[in-house]
Design a protein around this motif. Structure first.
Motif, short mmCIF file in Angstrom:
data_model
loop_
_atom_site.label_atom_id
_atom_site.label_comp_id
_atom_site.label_asym_id
_atom_site.label_seq_id
_atom_site.Cartn_x
_atom_site.Cartn_y
_atom_site.Cartn_z
N LYS A 493 26.59 10.20 -11.42
CA LYS A 493 27.69 9.31 -11.80
C LYS A 493 28.85 9.42 -10.83
CE LYS A 493 30.60 8.03 -15.72
NZ LYS A 493 30.96 8.35 -17.13
N ASP A 494 29.16 10.63 -10.41
CA ASP A 494 30.27 10.83 -9.46
C ASP A 494 29.97 10.17 -8.12
OD1 ASP A 494 32.82 12.24 -8.66
OD2 ASP A 494 31.42 13.21 -7.28
N ARG A 495 28.75 10.28 -7.63
CA ARG A 495 28.38 9.66 -6.36
C ARG A 495 28.46 8.15 -6.44
NH1 ARG A 495 23.05 10.77 -4.03
NH2 ARG A 495 24.05 10.38 -2.03
N PHE A 496 28.04 7.59 -7.57
CA PHE A 496 28.13 6.14 -7.73
C PHE A 496 29.58 5.67 -7.76
CE2 PHE A 496 28.90 2.74 -10.84
CZ PHE A 496 28.37 1.68 -10.13
N GLU A 497 30.41 6.33 -8.51
CA GLU A 497 31.81 5.90 -8.64
C GLU A 497 32.54 5.98 -7.31
OE1 GLU A 497 33.40 8.33 -11.72
OE2 GLU A 497 32.57 7.10 -13.36
N LYS A 498 32.27 6.99 -6.52
CA LYS A 498 32.89 7.08 -5.20
C LYS A 498 32.44 5.93 -4.30
CE LYS A 498 33.75 12.05 -4.94
NZ LYS A 498 33.43 13.33 -4.21
N ALA A 499 31.17 5.57 -4.37
CA ALA A 499 30.65 4.51 -3.52
C ALA A 499 31.12 3.13 -3.97
CB ALA A 499 29.11 4.55 -3.50
N ALA A 500 31.40 2.96 -5.26
CA ALA A 500 31.74 1.64 -5.79
C ALA A 500 33.23 1.41 -5.92
CB ALA A 500 31.08 1.44 -7.15
N THR A 501 34.05 2.42 -5.71
CA THR A 501 35.49 2.28 -5.92
C THR A 501 36.15 1.64 -4.71
OG1 THR A 501 35.52 4.22 -7.36
CG2 THR A 501 37.63 3.50 -6.44
N SER A 507 34.11 -1.65 -8.20
CA SER A 507 33.74 -3.03 -7.88
C SER A 507 32.42 -3.00 -7.12
CB SER A 507 34.83 -3.70 -7.04
OG SER A 507 34.44 -4.99 -6.64
N GLU A 508 31.36 -3.41 -7.80
CA GLU A 508 30.04 -3.44 -7.18
C GLU A 508 29.81 -4.82 -6.58
OE1 GLU A 508 25.90 -1.30 -8.38
OE2 GLU A 508 26.76 -2.68 -9.84
N ARG A 509 29.63 -4.87 -5.27
CA ARG A 509 29.41 -6.14 -4.59
C ARG A 509 27.93 -6.31 -4.26
NH1 ARG A 509 32.65 -4.53 0.23
NH2 ARG A 509 32.30 -2.50 -0.73
N PHE A 510 27.55 -7.56 -4.04
CA PHE A 510 26.18 -7.82 -3.61
C PHE A 510 26.17 -9.01 -2.67
CE2 PHE A 510 26.71 -10.39 -7.39
CZ PHE A 510 26.00 -11.55 -7.16
N VAL A 511 25.08 -9.11 -1.92
CA VAL A 511 24.95 -10.15 -0.90
C VAL A 511 23.58 -10.79 -1.04
CG1 VAL A 511 24.06 -8.53 0.83
CG2 VAL A 511 25.19 -10.63 1.58
N THR A 512 23.50 -12.09 -0.80
CA THR A 512 22.25 -12.84 -0.94
C THR A 512 21.92 -13.58 0.34
OG1 THR A 512 23.48 -14.70 -1.90
CG2 THR A 512 22.47 -13.13 -3.42
N PHE A 547 23.21 -3.60 2.81
CA PHE A 547 24.52 -2.98 2.97
C PHE A 547 24.35 -1.63 3.67
CE2 PHE A 547 26.06 -5.90 -0.24
CZ PHE A 547 27.42 -6.03 0.04
N SER A 548 25.36 -1.26 4.43
CA SER A 548 25.40 0.10 4.96
C SER A 548 25.75 1.06 3.83
CB SER A 548 26.42 0.21 6.09
OG SER A 548 27.74 0.01 5.59
N PRO A 549 25.28 2.31 3.86
CA PRO A 549 25.60 3.25 2.78
C PRO A 549 27.10 3.47 2.59
CG PRO A 549 23.77 4.06 4.09
CD PRO A 549 24.28 2.84 4.79
N SER A 550 27.88 3.29 3.65
CA SER A 550 29.33 3.45 3.52
C SER A 550 29.98 2.25 2.85
CB SER A 550 29.95 3.65 4.90
OG SER A 550 29.76 2.50 5.71
N GLY A 551 29.25 1.15 2.72
CA GLY A 551 29.81 -0.05 2.13
C GLY A 551 30.71 -0.83 3.05
N GLN A 552 30.66 -0.56 4.35
CA GLN A 552 31.55 -1.21 5.31
C GLN A 552 30.89 -2.38 6.04
OE1 GLN A 552 34.75 -0.31 5.45
NE2 GLN A 552 34.30 1.24 3.91
N TYR A 553 29.58 -2.36 6.15
CA TYR A 553 28.88 -3.37 6.95
C TYR A 553 27.75 -4.01 6.15
CZ TYR A 553 31.21 -1.17 10.95
OH TYR A 553 32.14 -0.65 11.81
N ILE A 554 27.38 -5.21 6.60
CA ILE A 554 26.20 -5.91 6.11
C ILE A 554 25.36 -6.28 7.33
CG2 ILE A 554 25.32 -7.98 4.97
CD1 ILE A 554 27.97 -8.06 3.40
#
Length: 652
Positions: A493-501, A507-512, A547-554
């Motif tokens: 849970k802690d790993r998810f919250e850090k990645a999604a914050t 805020s969980e984003r997604f791309v199509t 997505f990149s694991p850091s959430g910075q790139y697509i």
């Protein structure tokens, strides 16, 4: 006595068989030193079909010009004087009938040797060495032209050297204020830094000092500046990024947002460590275990899935049971189960340790299974309810209880094939379909939350910004595993919250990606029904996004042979990665987000530097199209498979 310049030797072609190839030899242009010209006149054509005059031209000044007329004439009674007379008529007419090359030296009548031995003393020195040939350059010692990779490397090095310009020393200091991008809170007060010392490395040291990190605990950071609402990466220093372009001055207080990068660094894979045969048809899916790079699961068109030991390069188990192509394989977040979906309309569960099928197949779909998604580990209420979602060409999504092997929920609403399903960390299920829509579902009640319809054609793929942490749960690159189940849930849970914050909220984003050549970036918490960005640039259907694991790139892969890198914050274009000469089927980021690997129809894998937008490694080896590729969560290996039926493991 005739001079040497007046000597003509008439040779019958029939008497010198070695010269016959001269009549059939053609070269585009004559050589500089020795050329052969053939002349013919109307009179000579009547008596002879092939006349060839050999002219030895451009010899050294001490040598005279010599000519040899070769006549292919069946009339053996023709005299030398007649041939000589025809020769003068040929010269006067000036009609060229054939051009070829001859290299002249002494003693032989074949191509590359002199015509008459009486000139050998002038063509060779006292030791018998060919003076004319000695003056020719030795082509074997010439340096070959540089390859494309060498030319690109030289150009890039030259460009970097040109970019190195000194920072003016009279600019003084600039005030910088750091803000945490995830929480939006400031870190300390504004700090005055000399402009000459305001490099990224020094900014990292300063920020670690403000946070009280020890020298052994320093964290690398990525710094961005909001320029007109768009994030601007600080790649080198403050002067080149902000002051020199005029975005800010030394009188302003510069606000920098920072994001921690991966502490570990993944090295680019550069060699094939194992090529493992076994499958009888094309490999359609590859997936590493959630905990390490030691085990790789593959699905194939031979109706089987296989588990390979990538450390030894040997197959461990063959998972037999499906009766048609295995289209997808997926490891559970805790690494205890493998799920496979097939064109036989079933889902099967396997024990990765023994390779045995766990119970009966999960039946219910009426057409083949396209995609699988496990329920995130931190959302499990108890260990006895482990759920799995499967999407099918029958336009439905089914939620399975993998313990009781029963259907928990059926999500129906799409009008065509459901191409992809993802289970988000907030409990939302995302589905994309060939009916041009994306639907969001409540995983607890099975009710529809919203329908997103912005694409104009099939939606091929969908990816979440938190995909890696959901896949690996409590496993990290260090390999440390919590002792109890409660600790495992808390860590996941802690790993998810850090990645999604982002900006202090989850805020969980997604791309199509779609066949309409476009990509849409979505953020349900920010805009529930509209995309926050439309990503344009591909010239053909987009087959895959991630997505990149850091959430910075697509990263997006397309049938236009290109890969494009986009900012995951606002969808801004970053790079185009060109190098493949065939359609790109799939891409995968390294766990530290610095590298990207791609598989293509051109039979190669390529490793790219994401920050530079340049090719890092070219990995040939497959003998046919590469359909599937995966980078292990610990970053140590890349697994790939394709039409050549062989699994290949790549390492540094």
């Amino acid at each position: 006595m005739a001079t040497r310049a007046e000597m003509y030797l008439v040779l019958l072609a029939g008497s010198l068989p070695g010269l016959r190839p001269l009549f059939n030899r053609r070269v585009k242009k004559p050589v500089n030193r020795h050329s052969v010209y053939g002349y013919s006149s109307k009179q000579s054509r009547k008596s002879s079909k092939h006349d060839l005059v050999v002219r030895l031209s451009n010899l050294p000044s001490s040598q005279s010009k010599a000519y040899a007329t070769l006549s292919n004439n069946n009339n053996n009674n023709r005299t030398h004087s007649d041939s000589t007379e025809n020769f003068f008529k040929n010269i006067n007419s000036g009609q060229i009938i054939k051009t070829t090359e001859v290299n002249v030296s002494s003693g032989r009548s074949s191509i590359g040797r002199p015509i008459a031995s009486q000139w050998g003393d002038e063509l060779t020195d006292a030791g018998g060495h060919d003076m004319e040939r000695a003056q020719q350059p030795n082509m074997a010692t010439l340096i070959p032209p540089p390859s494309k990779r060498q030319r690109v490397a030289v150009a890039e090095k030259a460009r970097e050297q040109q970019d190195i310009d000194t920072i003016p020393g009279h600019l003084g200091s600039v005030r910088i204020h750091f803000f945490d991008q995830s929480t939006g809170k400031p870190t300390g007060a504004p700090v005055a830094i000399p402009v000459a010392d305001a490099t990224v490395r020094n900014l990292e040291l300063l920020l670690n000092t403000l946070q009280g990190n020890e020298a052994t605990e320093r964290v690398p950071y990525r710094f961005t500046f909001a320029a007109d609402g768009k994030p601007l990466d600080i790649t080198n220093d403050i002067y080149r990024a902000l002051l020199k372009p005029g975005l800010r001055t030394t009188e302003d207080t510069i606000t920098l947002q920072y994001t921690p990068q991966a502490i570990f660094r993944v090295r680019a894979v550069s060699r094939c460590s194992a090529a493992i045969p076994g499958h009888g048809e094309a490999i359609l899916a590859t997936s590493f275990a959630s905990s390490s790079s030691s085990r790789l699961a593959t699905g194939s068109g031979d109706s089987t899935a296989r588990i390979f030991d990538t450390d030894t390069g040997t197959p461990l188990h063959t998972l037999k049971g499906h009766t048609s192509w295995v289209l997808v394989t997926s490891w559970s977040p805790d690494d205890t189960t493998i799920a496979t979906g097939s064109m036989d309309n079933t889902v099967r569960l396997w024990d990765p340790k023994t390779g045995q099928c766990l119970g009966q197949p999960l039946t219910g779909h009426t057409k083949w299974v396209n995609s699988l998604a496990w329920e995130p580990y931190h959302l499990r209420k108890e260990k006895t309810t482990i759920r799995l979602a499967s999407s099918s060409k029958d336009a439905t999504v089914r939620i399975w209880d993998t313990i009781s092997k029963r259907i928990d929920l059926v999500l129906s609403g799409h009008k065509s094939s459901v191409s992809c399903v993802r289970w988000g960390g907030t409990g939302t299920i995302y589905t994309s379909s060939h009916d041009k829509t994306i639907k969001l579902w409540d995983s607890t009640k099975g009710t529809l939350i919203s329908t997103l319809s912005s694409h104009a054609h099939w939606v091929n793929h969908l990816a979440l910004s938190t995909e890696l942490v959901l896949r690996t749960a409590y496993h990290d690159h260090a390999g440390a595993v919590p002792a109890t189940d409660a600790e495992k849930l808390a860590k996941a849970k802690d790993r998810f919250e850090k990645a999604a914050t982002t900006n202090g909220q989850i805020s969980e984003r997604f791309v199509t990606a779609s066949d309409d050549f476009t990509i849409f970036l979505w953020s349900p918490s920010q805009s529930p029904t509209k995309p926050i960005a439309r990503l344009l640039g591909h010239g053909k259907p987009v087959s895959h996004v991630t997505f990149s694991p850091s959430g910075q790139y697509i990263a997006s892969a397309s049938f236009d042979n290109q890969i494009k890198i986009w900012s995951a914050l606002d969808g801004a274009f970053v790079h185009t990665l060109r190098g493949h000469v065939g359609a790109v089927y799939m891409t995968c980021f390294s766990p530290d987000s610095r590298l990207l690997v791609s598989g293509s129809k051109d039979t190669t894998l390529k490793v790219w530097d994401v920050a530079r937008g340049s090719l890092r490694e070219d990995l040939p080896g497959h003998r046919d199209e590469v359909f599937a590729v995966d980078w292990s969560p610990d970053g140590k290996a890349v697994g790939s498979g394709g039409k050549d039926k062989a699994v290949r493991v790549w390492r540094h």
